[in-house]
Design an enzyme around this catalytic site. Structure first.
Site, PDB file in Angstrom:
ATOM      1  N   TRP A 160       0.860  -1.259   0.233  1.00  0.00           N
ATOM      2  CA  TRP A 160      -0.089   0.154  -0.175  1.00  0.00           C
ATOM      3  C   TRP A 160       0.953   1.298   0.096  1.00  0.00           C
ATOM      4  O   TRP A 160       0.548   2.184  -0.677  1.00  0.00           O
ATOM      5  CB  TRP A 160      -1.090  -0.021   1.102  1.00  0.00           C
ATOM      6  CG  TRP A 160      -2.053  -1.254   1.068  1.00  0.00           C
ATOM      7  CD1 TRP A 160      -2.133  -2.176   2.167  1.00  0.00           C
ATOM      8  CD2 TRP A 160      -2.892  -1.500  -0.074  1.00  0.00           C
ATOM      9  NE1 TRP A 160      -3.147  -3.066   1.778  1.00  0.00           N
ATOM     10  CE2 TRP A 160      -3.511  -2.783   0.125  1.00  0.00           C
ATOM     11  CE3 TRP A 160      -3.275  -0.704  -1.352  1.00  0.00           C
ATOM     12  CZ2 TRP A 160      -4.527  -3.162  -0.300  1.00  0.00           C
ATOM     13  CZ3 TRP A 160      -4.201  -1.361  -2.087  1.00  0.00           C
ATOM     14  CH2 TRP A 160      -4.640  -2.745  -1.361  1.00  0.00           C
TER      15      TRP A 160
ATOM     16  N   ASP B  93      -1.962   6.545   6.410  1.00  0.00           N
ATOM     17  CA  ASP B  93      -2.981   5.718   5.837  1.00  0.00           C
ATOM     18  C   ASP B  93      -3.024   4.759   6.987  1.00  0.00           C
ATOM     19  O   ASP B  93      -2.347   3.862   7.321  1.00  0.00           O
ATOM     20  CB  ASP B  93      -2.448   4.873   4.929  1.00  0.00           C
ATOM     21  CG  ASP B  93      -3.472   3.839   4.207  1.00  0.00           C
ATOM     22  OD1 ASP B  93      -4.454   3.607   4.680  1.00  0.00           O
ATOM     23  OD2 ASP B  93      -2.831   3.296   3.259  1.00  0.00           O
TER      24      ASP B  93
ATOM     25  N   LYS C 141     -12.157  -1.747   6.543  1.00  0.00           N
ATOM     26  CA  LYS C 141     -11.258  -2.682   7.258  1.00  0.00           C
ATOM     27  C   LYS C 141     -11.788  -2.872   8.579  1.00  0.00           C
ATOM     28  O   LYS C 141     -11.454  -3.751   9.300  1.00  0.00           O
ATOM     29  CB  LYS C 141      -9.765  -2.334   7.106  1.00  0.00           C
ATOM     30  CG  LYS C 141      -9.232  -2.304   5.628  1.00  0.00           C
ATOM     31  CD  LYS C 141      -8.619  -3.606   5.355  1.00  0.00           C
ATOM     32  CE  LYS C 141      -8.454  -3.607   3.727  1.00  0.00           C
ATOM     33  NZ  LYS C 141      -7.613  -2.539   3.082  1.00  0.00           N
TER      34      LYS C 141
HETATM   35  C1  LIG Z   1      -6.891  -2.021   1.836  1.00  0.00           C
HETATM   36  C2  LIG Z   1      -5.955  -1.001   2.044  1.00  0.00           C
HETATM   37  C3  LIG Z   1      -5.932  -0.052   1.094  1.00  0.00           C
HETATM   38  C4  LIG Z   1      -6.620   0.045  -0.155  1.00  0.00           C
HETATM   39  O1  LIG Z   1      -8.043   0.481   0.394  1.00  0.00           O
HETATM   40  P1  LIG Z   1      -9.054   0.807  -0.846  1.00  0.00           P
HETATM   41  O2  LIG Z   1     -10.136   1.132  -0.095  1.00  0.00           O
HETATM   42  O3  LIG Z   1      -9.359  -0.552  -1.464  1.00  0.00           O
HETATM   43  O4  LIG Z   1      -8.464   1.703  -1.953  1.00  0.00           O
HETATM   44  C5  LIG Z   1      -5.171   1.052   1.410  1.00  0.00           C
HETATM   45  N1  LIG Z   1      -4.217   1.009   2.384  1.00  0.00           N
HETATM   46  C6  LIG Z   1      -4.330   0.034   3.350  1.00  0.00           C
HETATM   47  C7  LIG Z   1      -3.441   0.106   4.552  1.00  0.00           C
HETATM   48  C8  LIG Z   1      -4.927  -1.140   3.054  1.00  0.00           C
HETATM   49  O5  LIG Z   1      -5.239  -2.001   4.177  1.00  0.00           O
END
Ligand SMILES: *Cc1c(COP(=O)(O)O)cnc(C)c1O
Length: 354
Positions: free
Chosen positions: A100, A167, A191
């Site tokens: 990511w 993030d 998540k």
């Molecule tokens: C799943 C995830 C993403 C991607 O998320 P999307 O909403 O599918 O774009 C980005 N960063 C992390 C840490 C993730 O676990």
């Protein structure tokens, strides 16, 4: 029967949330209407998004501290480019801790100079880089708090002069922290907060002053802030289900209680991984994530037997990500300790079979 759901995302949510969310589709707050068919400008929905925005800030301890919360479209992946589009004027720092982060770096390079301040790529991202140097003059430093695929988590965030972006897709609302360290936090809802379709962005209001570039409206934080997260039709249902989850977190003791439960689940599973000679952990012990636990069999020939054990026990979503292999147990807030106990007993049964 309800499965023990260890899926990495979209993931398990509290059963109460599923029930109330279903009711909202059939008849939203006894209005005679489904939440899916009302105007996003109606009083009923505006109060949903406003409560979700303020509850998110409240749970993070950022209420009345100069921050705003937004629910945007496009997933965390859109934030990879949106952060850079708005704030990367010359040079930004990125900590590369996995897939990511690497994707965020790729997007940022379209907008300016990217300095990779640290990377754990040399060991397939099984650890968090620590003694890295942060150059001066950065527009911001970007990091990924929890690396969903590798099962690593940043425990100590750097103290820096530049704005800190993070993030937090896979560990938001899972542990207590001083969130005022961060100038911008984002998280795809699916998540640990809600269904897929919306992304929480928590942004320090002052940060907007740093935007130098002309940015199209949908990718412009200032536009979304000025329109109270209603510049266009928000992901109405995803925001509603996120609100129900945020209420559930609050009613169950807030982030503090979530963290205690998450640590209890993680301790149980990591202890078994370390004790049981048939398994080994993937992530460096000091960087282990309580959210995503990655582990492998010490002898791959037992794979079939182990897979049969956990599948028969009603477990779902235990296969590791293709870039790591083995197994990944994602244990987000709503996963119950009982589910981890079931997994541990499967691991012990495998040992008894041998
Ligand atoms: C799943 C995830 C993403 C991607 O998320 P999307 O909403 O599918 O774009 C980005 N960063 C992390 C840490 C993730 O676990």
């Amino acid at each position: 029967m309800k499965k023990h759901n260890f899926s990495a995302g979209p993931c398990i949510l509290p059963q109460e949330v599923f029930e109330e969310a279903s009711q909202g589709i059939l008849d939203f707050q006894n209005s005679g209407l489904s939440i899916l068919e009302i105007s996003h400008r109606s009083e009923a929905f505006v109060s949903v998004i406003e409560e979700a925005r303020s509850l998110a800030l409240q749970l993070l301890g950022l209420e009345n501290k100069g921050y705003s919360a937004l629910f945007l479209h496009g997933g965390a992946s859109t934030q990879f480019l949106m952060t850079a589009y708005n704030f990367l004027n010359k040079k930004a720092g990125y900590l590369n801790t996995g897939t990511w982060s690497s994707k965020a770096i790729k997007e940022a390079k379209l907008f300016g100079e990217v300095v990779e301040v640290g990377s754990s790529k040399d060991k397939n991202f099984n650890y968090i880089p620590k003694d890295y140097k942060i150059p001066s003059g950065l527009d911001y430093l970007h990091c990924t708090s929890n690396n969903t695929i590798y099962g690593t988590q940043i425990k100590d965030f750097p103290n820096i002069d530049a704005p800190l972006f993070c993030d937090m897709s896979s560990d938001i609302f899972s542990r207590e922290m001083d969130f005022s360290k961060f100038d911008l936090i984002y998280a795809g809802a699916q998540k640990n907060m809600g269904p897929a379709g919306t992304t929480l962005v928590v942004i320090k209001n002052d940060l907007i002053k740093k935007v130098e570039r002309e940015v199209p409206s949908m990718l412009n934080y200032k536009v979304h802030l000025e329109k109270d997260s209603m510049f266009n039709t928000p992901a109405v249902y995803a925001v509603y289900v996120s609100l129900l989850t945020l209420r559930w977190i609050k009613n169950n003791g807030g982030i503090k209680a979530m963290e205690q439960n998450n640590n209890a689940k993680a301790d149980l599973l990591y202890k078994e991984i370390d004790r049981n000679p048939l398994f080994k952990g993937f992530a460096a012990p000091e960087d282990r994530s309580p959210m995503n636990v990655t582990f492998n069999l010490t002898d791959e020939s037992r794979k079939e037997a182990f897979d049969e054990l956990w599948k028969n026990a009603g477990i779902n979503g235990l296969n590791g990500h293709r870039s790591v292999g083995g197994y990944r147990a994602s244990m987000y807030n709503a996963l119950r300790l009982e589910s981890v106990e079931v997994l541990v007993s499967c691991m012990q049964k495998l040992e008894e079979q041998n």
